[in-house]
Design a protein around this motif. Structure first.
Motif, PDB file in Angstrom:
ATOM      1  N   GLU A 207     -38.944   1.358  27.291  1.00 53.17           N
ATOM      2  CA  GLU A 207     -39.319   1.965  25.818  1.00 53.17           C
ATOM      3  C   GLU A 207     -40.550   2.068  24.872  1.00 53.17           C
ATOM      4  N   LYS A 208     -41.467   1.359  25.527  1.00 49.75           N
ATOM      5  CA  LYS A 208     -43.341   1.451  25.151  1.00 49.75           C
ATOM      6  C   LYS A 208     -43.573   2.638  26.071  1.00 49.75           C
ATOM      7  N   LEU A 209     -43.023   2.482  27.267  1.00 50.45           N
ATOM      8  CA  LEU A 209     -43.316   3.380  28.575  1.00 50.45           C
ATOM      9  C   LEU A 209     -43.121   5.232  27.963  1.00 50.45           C
ATOM     10  N   TRP A 210     -41.723   4.973  28.016  1.00 47.85           N
ATOM     11  CA  TRP A 210     -41.256   6.021  27.469  1.00 47.85           C
ATOM     12  C   TRP A 210     -41.935   7.026  25.560  1.00 47.85           C
ATOM     13  N   ALA A 211     -42.057   6.368  25.107  1.00 50.69           N
ATOM     14  CA  ALA A 211     -42.692   6.621  24.062  1.00 50.69           C
ATOM     15  C   ALA A 211     -44.151   7.046  23.822  1.00 50.69           C
ATOM     16  N   ASP A 212     -44.708   6.279  24.926  1.00 49.34           N
ATOM     17  CA  ASP A 212     -45.935   7.019  24.801  1.00 49.34           C
ATOM     18  C   ASP A 212     -46.148   8.189  25.632  1.00 49.34           C
ATOM     19  N   GLY A 213     -45.134   8.264  26.976  1.00 46.35           N
ATOM     20  CA  GLY A 213     -45.009   9.617  28.148  1.00 46.35           C
ATOM     21  C   GLY A 213     -44.883  10.642  26.317  1.00 46.35           C
ATOM     22  N   ALA A 214     -43.546  10.197  26.142  1.00 40.44           N
ATOM     23  CA  ALA A 214     -43.592  11.873  24.658  1.00 40.44           C
ATOM     24  C   ALA A 214     -44.466  12.326  23.750  1.00 40.44           C
ATOM     25  N   ALA A 215     -45.623  11.041  23.534  1.00 36.69           N
ATOM     26  CA  ALA A 215     -46.906  10.937  23.155  1.00 36.69           C
ATOM     27  C   ALA A 215     -47.624  12.154  24.274  1.00 36.69           C
ATOM     28  N   MET A 216     -47.821  11.709  25.236  1.00 37.48           N
ATOM     29  CA  MET A 216     -48.865  12.487  26.349  1.00 37.48           C
ATOM     30  C   MET A 216     -48.515  13.557  25.998  1.00 37.48           C
TER      31      MET A 216
ATOM     32  N   VAL B  92     -27.774  22.158  26.165  1.00 36.64           N
ATOM     33  CA  VAL B  92     -29.317  21.712  25.868  1.00 36.64           C
ATOM     34  C   VAL B  92     -30.444  22.659  26.398  1.00 36.64           C
ATOM     35  N   PHE B  93     -30.409  22.973  27.117  1.00 36.51           N
ATOM     36  CA  PHE B  93     -30.993  23.998  27.862  1.00 36.51           C
ATOM     37  C   PHE B  93     -31.229  25.559  27.016  1.00 36.51           C
ATOM     38  N   ALA B  94     -29.813  25.788  26.793  1.00 26.49           N
ATOM     39  CA  ALA B  94     -29.210  26.837  26.204  1.00 26.49           C
ATOM     40  C   ALA B  94     -30.613  26.949  24.751  1.00 26.49           C
ATOM     41  N   LYS B  95     -30.591  25.917  24.004  1.00 25.71           N
ATOM     42  CA  LYS B  95     -31.424  26.102  23.041  1.00 25.71           C
ATOM     43  C   LYS B  95     -32.483  25.626  23.341  1.00 25.71           C
ATOM     44  N   GLY B  96     -33.097  26.316  24.393  1.00 28.71           N
ATOM     45  CA  GLY B  96     -34.247  26.774  24.263  1.00 28.71           C
ATOM     46  C   GLY B  96     -35.387  25.359  25.061  1.00 28.71           C
ATOM     47  N   ILE B  97     -34.834  24.217  25.211  1.00 26.67           N
ATOM     48  CA  ILE B  97     -35.742  23.116  25.631  1.00 26.67           C
ATOM     49  C   ILE B  97     -35.659  23.612  26.851  1.00 26.67           C
ATOM     50  N   ASP B  98     -37.281  23.006  27.280  1.00 27.32           N
ATOM     51  CA  ASP B  98     -38.021  23.200  29.066  1.00 27.32           C
ATOM     52  C   ASP B  98     -37.797  22.564  30.009  1.00 27.32           C
ATOM     53  N   ALA B  99     -37.299  20.802  29.319  1.00 26.00           N
ATOM     54  CA  ALA B  99     -37.605  19.592  29.738  1.00 26.00           C
ATOM     55  C   ALA B  99     -37.295  18.633  29.234  1.00 26.00           C
ATOM     56  N   ILE B 100     -36.979  17.657  29.880  1.00 18.87           N
ATOM     57  CA  ILE B 100     -36.383  16.006  29.553  1.00 18.87           C
ATOM     58  C   ILE B 100     -36.899  14.943  30.096  1.00 18.87           C
ATOM     59  N   LEU B 101     -37.082  13.932  28.973  1.00 18.15           N
ATOM     60  CA  LEU B 101     -38.122  12.837  29.038  1.00 18.15           C
ATOM     61  C   LEU B 101     -37.103  11.921  29.699  1.00 18.15           C
ATOM     62  N   THR B 102     -37.128  11.340  29.922  1.00 21.74           N
ATOM     63  CA  THR B 102     -36.542   9.820  29.872  1.00 21.74           C
ATOM     64  C   THR B 102     -36.614   8.587  31.094  1.00 21.74           C
ATOM     65  N   PRO B 103     -36.967   6.844  30.647  1.00 24.74           N
ATOM     66  CA  PRO B 103     -36.822   6.715  31.419  1.00 24.74           C
ATOM     67  C   PRO B 103     -36.539   6.958  32.889  1.00 24.74           C
ATOM     68  N   ALA B 104     -37.538   6.484  34.100  1.00 30.13           N
ATOM     69  CA  ALA B 104     -36.707   6.641  35.449  1.00 30.13           C
ATOM     70  C   ALA B 104     -36.241   5.315  35.844  1.00 30.13           C
TER      71      ALA B 104
ATOM     72  N   GLY C  82     -42.133   4.007  36.039  1.00 33.57           N
ATOM     73  CA  GLY C  82     -42.479   5.124  36.515  1.00 33.57           C
ATOM     74  C   GLY C  82     -41.633   6.529  35.050  1.00 33.57           C
ATOM     75  N   LEU C  83     -42.022   7.413  34.881  1.00 35.52           N
ATOM     76  CA  LEU C  83     -40.964   8.332  33.809  1.00 35.52           C
ATOM     77  C   LEU C  83     -40.158   9.165  34.441  1.00 35.52           C
ATOM     78  N   GLN C  84     -39.432   9.893  34.050  1.00 32.80           N
ATOM     79  CA  GLN C  84     -38.018  10.511  35.044  1.00 32.80           C
ATOM     80  C   GLN C  84     -38.198  12.208  34.061  1.00 32.80           C
ATOM     81  N   LEU C  85     -38.673  13.090  34.237  1.00 40.13           N
ATOM     82  CA  LEU C  85     -38.418  14.440  33.842  1.00 40.13           C
ATOM     83  C   LEU C  85     -37.824  14.884  35.463  1.00 40.13           C
ATOM     84  N   ILE C  86     -36.499  15.923  33.684  1.00 42.44           N
ATOM     85  CA  ILE C  86     -35.416  16.870  34.459  1.00 42.44           C
ATOM     86  C   ILE C  86     -35.408  18.073  33.880  1.00 42.44           C
ATOM     87  N   GLY C  87     -35.676  18.753  34.932  1.00 34.34           N
ATOM     88  CA  GLY C  87     -35.750  20.520  34.398  1.00 34.34           C
ATOM     89  C   GLY C  87     -34.337  21.042  34.452  1.00 34.34           C
TER      90      GLY C  87
END
Length: 495
Positions: free
Chosen positions: A281-290, A398-410, A461-466
Motif C-alpha cells: 500500500e505504501k509503495l503504491w502511494a509513494d509511486g504515485a507521489a513520485m 478509461v483511456f478514452a477519457k485521456g488517461i495515459d497510463a495506470i499505476l498499480t502494484p506489481a 515492484g510497481l506496475q504501469l499499464i499503457g
C-alpha cells in the motif's frame, strides 16, 4: 574492466562501440559467472560454444561498423523459445530430447541483431506457475535472501530462470514470456525491469504455446533503458504469426526523455484489495507521489470488472492450454512411454501424458478440458470470454477519457520461500497473478519497475499499464518512475 557481467545492455553497447571491451570478453565474464552459479539453477542448457562463436562474429561486425544496438551483448533465452539445435523443452519431461530444426522468430531477430545466446533458462513447466517450482529441471532459486535467513526464495514464475539470471548478473538481459504476469511478477520479485508488450507486438511463432490468445514475449533487463533497447529488437511483424501486428516499430530508446509533465496517470480503486500488506500500500502511494512530483496528474479511476479477472483468466488459460497441449502424445517428437505387451494407441497416449506432464500441467489440462466439454462450454468458457470483453472495455473507457497510463502494484507481496505455498492449495499460488492478469486479458502493454525494499530487504515492484501499441510512452513513464525511485539494491552473493 572487471566484472563485465555486471554491466547493463546500454553500458556494454557503448563500451563495445568505444572499443573498451570486446564481445568475447563480455561473454567469457558471463560464462564464468554462470558456471559459479549452479546453486541458482537458472541456466538449464548452457551453450558456451555457440556463445563464443557468436561473440567473435559480433566483434568482427562491430569493427566493420555494422552493429545494431544488441550486437555483441550476451543474453539468456527462456526455455520456451525454440532454438535451433539446442534443447527446447519448456521445462517439461514430455519434450525431453527435443532439439528443434528451426529458430523462433524472436530469438532469430536477436541472433540477426548480433546478440549472443549464453544458454537456455529455467521456467515453470509450459509456463504454468508463479514460483518456478513446476519445472522438470527442479526449482530456480532467487539470488535474494531475507535478512540473515538462509531460506531459499522463489524468483517468481514462470520466467523464474530469466529473473534469477538477470538479477544475479549471469547475463546482461534475458527473454521472458508473459501469459498472466510471467514477466512482470518475477521481475518485481528480484528487483529488475520486465515489460510485456501489447498482444501482437512480438511474434509468437516458435514459442511453445500455453494460451495462444494471452501469450506474449518480452525482455527482462536491469533497467528501463535496457528494456527499450531489447524490446525494439524483439518486436516486428511476422507473416508466420497471424496475430502479429503489421505496425512499424519505433525507436523506443529515443523516446526516453523522462519528461512526463501533463501526463494523466490513473489509480484504479479496485486494486485496493482486502488484506493488502501495508508495505505494498505504501509503495503504491509513494509511486504515485513520485510521478506527481515529476509533473504527472494523478486521477482516481474505476475498472469495475477487475474482481472477475482472476476467475475468467483461470477458465480461459487452461481451456487454451488443454487444446494446445493435445499435440504432445508421444507420436511425433519428445518422450514416449514404455508400453507393455498388448498396449494400444490409447494406452500409449495415456501413459506418455501421465509420465510426461507434471501435476500443475495435468491440473490445468483437466480444468481446461472440463470447461470446454459439451455441458459446460457456455456455463464457463463462453461466460469467461464475455467477462474478458468487459474487462477490455473497462480499460478502453478509461483511456478514452485521456488517461495515459495506470499505476498499480506489481505483486500482492514480496518473494516467498520455495515450498511455502504447497500444492495442497493451488488457489493461493494463483492469487499471485491478481494485479497482472487483467493486462493479458485486455491485450495491453504492462511494465514492472523495481521501486523499493520490504522490511526484510526484499525487492518490491510497481506496475504501469499503457495504451495499446504505446510502449514508447509507457517506457518513458517507467523511466521517470525509475529515476524518481532510485532503486539500486543488488542481492548479496551467497551462491
Amino acid at each position: 574492466m572487471s566484472d563485465l557481467n555486471k554491466l547493463g545492455l546500454a553500458e556494454a553497447r557503448d563500451a563495445l562501440r568505444a572499443g573498451d571491451v570486446t564481445s568475447v570478453e563480455l561473454t567469457e565474464s558471463c560464462l564464468k559467472a554462470i558456471d559459479e552459479a549452479d546453486a541458482l539453477n537458472a541456466f538449464v542448457h548452457k551453450t558456451p560454444e555457440i556463445a563464443l562463436e557468436r561473440a567473435k562474429a559480433a566483434d568482427d561486425r562491430i569493427k566493420g561498423g555494422d552493429a545494431p544496438s544488441m550486437c555483441g551483448l550476451p543474453i539468456g533465452v527462456k526455455d520456451l523459445f525454440c532454438t535451433k539445435g539446442v534443447p527446447s523443452q519448456a521445462a517439461s519431461k514430455i519434450l525431453e530430447g527435443f532439439k528443434p530444426e528451426y529458430e523462433s522468430t524472436v530469438s532469430q531477430q536477436l541472433v540477426d541483431a548480433g546478440a549472443v545466446m549464453l544458454g537456455k533458462l529455467n521456467m515453470d513447466e509450459f509456463a504454468m506457475g508463479s514460483s518456478n517450482e513446476t519445472s522438470a529441471y527442479g526449482n530456480a532459486v532467487s539470488p535474494w535472501r531475507r535478512g540473515n535467513d538462509d531460506a531459499q526464495l522463489t524468483p517468481g514464475g514462470s520466467s523464474g530462470g530469466s529473473a534469477s539470471a538477470v538479477s544475479a548478473d549471469l547475463c546482461l538481459a534475458a527473454t521472458g514470456t508473459d501469459t498472466g504476469g510471467s514477466i512482470r511478477q518475477p521481475a518485481a520479485f528480484v528487483g529488475i525491469t520486465g515489460i510485456k508488450p501489447t498482444y501482437g507486438r512480438c511474434s509468437r511463432w516458435g514459442i511453445v504455446a500455453f494460451a495462444s490468445s494471452l501469450d506474449q514475449a518480452g525482455p527482462m533487463t536491469k533497467n528501463v533503458r535496457d528494456a527499450a533497447i531489447m524490446l525494439e529488437t524483439m518486436c516486428g511483424h511476422d507473416p508466420k504469426d497471424s496475430t502479429s501486428a503489421e505496425l512499424a516499430v519505433p525507436n523506443f530508446e529515443a523516446m526516453l526523455t523522462g519528461d512526463i509533465r501533463g501526463k494523466k496517470i490513473g489509480i484504479p480503486k479496485e486494486y485496493r484489495m482486502d488484506g493488502m500488506p501495508s508495505e505494498i500500500e505504501k509503495l503504491w502511494a509513494d509511486g504515485a507521489a513520485m510521478l506527481k512530483d515529476a509533473g504527472a496528474e494523478m486521477v482516481d479511476i474505476s475498472l469495475p470488472h477487475t474482481k472477475y479477472a482472476l476467475p475468467a483468466y483461470y477458465v480461459i488459460a487452461p481451456a487454451e492450454a488443454s487444446s494446445n497441449l493435445a499435440r504432445y502424445d508421444g507420436v511425433r517428437y519428445g518422450r514416449r512411454a514404455q508400453l507393455a505387451q498388448g498396449d494400444g494407441i490409447t494406452e500409449m497416449y495415456e501413459k506418455t501424458r501421465a509420465e510426461g506432464f507434471g501435476h500443475e500441467v495435468q491440473r490445468r489440462v483437466m480444468i481446461g478440458t472440463y470447461v470446454l466439454s459439451a455441458g459446460f462450454y457456455d456455463a464457463y468458457y463462453n461466460r469467461a470470454r464475455k467477462v474478458r470483453n468487459l474487462i477490455k472495455k473497462d480499460f478502453e473507457d478509461v483511456f478514452a477519457k485521456g488517461i495515459d497510463a495506470i499505476l498499480t502494484p506489481a505483486t500482492p507481496s514480496a518473494s516467498f520461500g520455495l515450498g511455502e505455498m504447497t500444492e495442497a492449495d493451488p488457489v493461493q499460488m494463483y492469487l499471485n497473478d491478481v494485479f497482472t492478469v487483467t493486462v493479458n486479458l485486455a491485450g495491453l502493454p504492462g511494465i514492472s519497475v523495481p521501486a523499493g525494499l520490504d522490511s526484510q530487504g526484499l525487492p518490491l515492484g510497481l506496475q504501469l499499464i499503457g495504451r495499446p501499441w504505446d510502449e514508447g510512452d509507457l517506457l518513458n513513464t517507467a523511466y521517470a518512475l525509475e529515476n524518481a525511485a532510485g532503486f539500486v539494491a543488488k542481492p548479496g552473493k551467497w551462491w
